[in-house]
Design a protein around this motif. Sequence first.
Motif: not given
Length: 327
Positions: A51-77
């Motif tokens: 575990n962390i207390r035995n000199n082992i480090d951790f890096v985690t990747v998670t999604m963050a709940p924050r409002k993000m800007p909208e991106w439009a897909e190409p017109l007409g798809r």
Amino acid sequence: MTDASRVGLALAYNCAQVLYPEGLSGASVTGRQVVLRRGWLLPSDLFAAQNIRNNIDFVTVTMAPRKMPEWAEPLGRPWRVQQKVESTVGVVVADGTVEIVFSGTFTPAGVVAVWLDDMPHGGAPSAAYAVTAQDTPATVAAALAAALTDGVASGVTVRVPGRVLNGHAGGYGQSVRVTRRQAQLYRVSIWTADATARETLASVLDTALAEQSWISTLDGREAQLRFQSVDDVDTMQNEALYRRDYFYELVFDTLQVQWASEMLCGIGNLSGEGGAAMSFGELAPGGANQTVTAALDAMQAVVAAQAAATAYPGLGVDQFGTVVAAA
């Protein structure tokens, strides 16, 4: 295709490549063991022997709940042809039979269709087969014969006794359209019981990701990477646990992918003199035949797996989201 979860996994793989430049079997950039995970810490990461207390480090990747800007897909798809595979398979039609021919210098690829040519137009039974790299002319002939009523395969030749058989071979292609373009915020967190290790890990990761404007996704495409903010979380110092969060915005496309062969079989009607209808062509293969689009989709799954292996060689993930060496 990709989604927010798999884009996060690609970011975790990217971090693993940064922290383990010689692969997971080599040493990390800090000389300490670093565990990378797509997801949060597990209870065992805090309380088990490893575990962390035995000199082992951790890096985690998670999604963050924050409002993000909208991106439009190409017109007409719109659909766009992204990839086209030329046929390396041919047919020779002679005396009412169809012979399957492979080029001796290319990997077998293409779609072969055969149909009875001595029936009234609009009702001719037909069959099609998507050729794979493992096929031989004989296996293709056998598959086509099995899909035709009374079909017979003699080596590389397909025939229907007493009937006239015709055939054609063509390539196939992949069409793609963007159904959604989105921005998702991700949190890259460093967890350690050593404040100096946190600084070293953070410096290496921040410098490496700052140089990247794009990262490879697991479907062979790319996502745009944008730094947003950084934050120290020192509320757990009483437990000798130090954390730093980096926030990155990733912009990526959700795609709809369709594989299709070139025109092989078809049927239609023309208006003749006096309004009389004139039909032409052959019916496309029915449900009793190999589903060509399903076969081509299976090929795409292999292509996608190869793309992921090319972008992040030697990396996989276990059932807990931990990045591990690929089997």
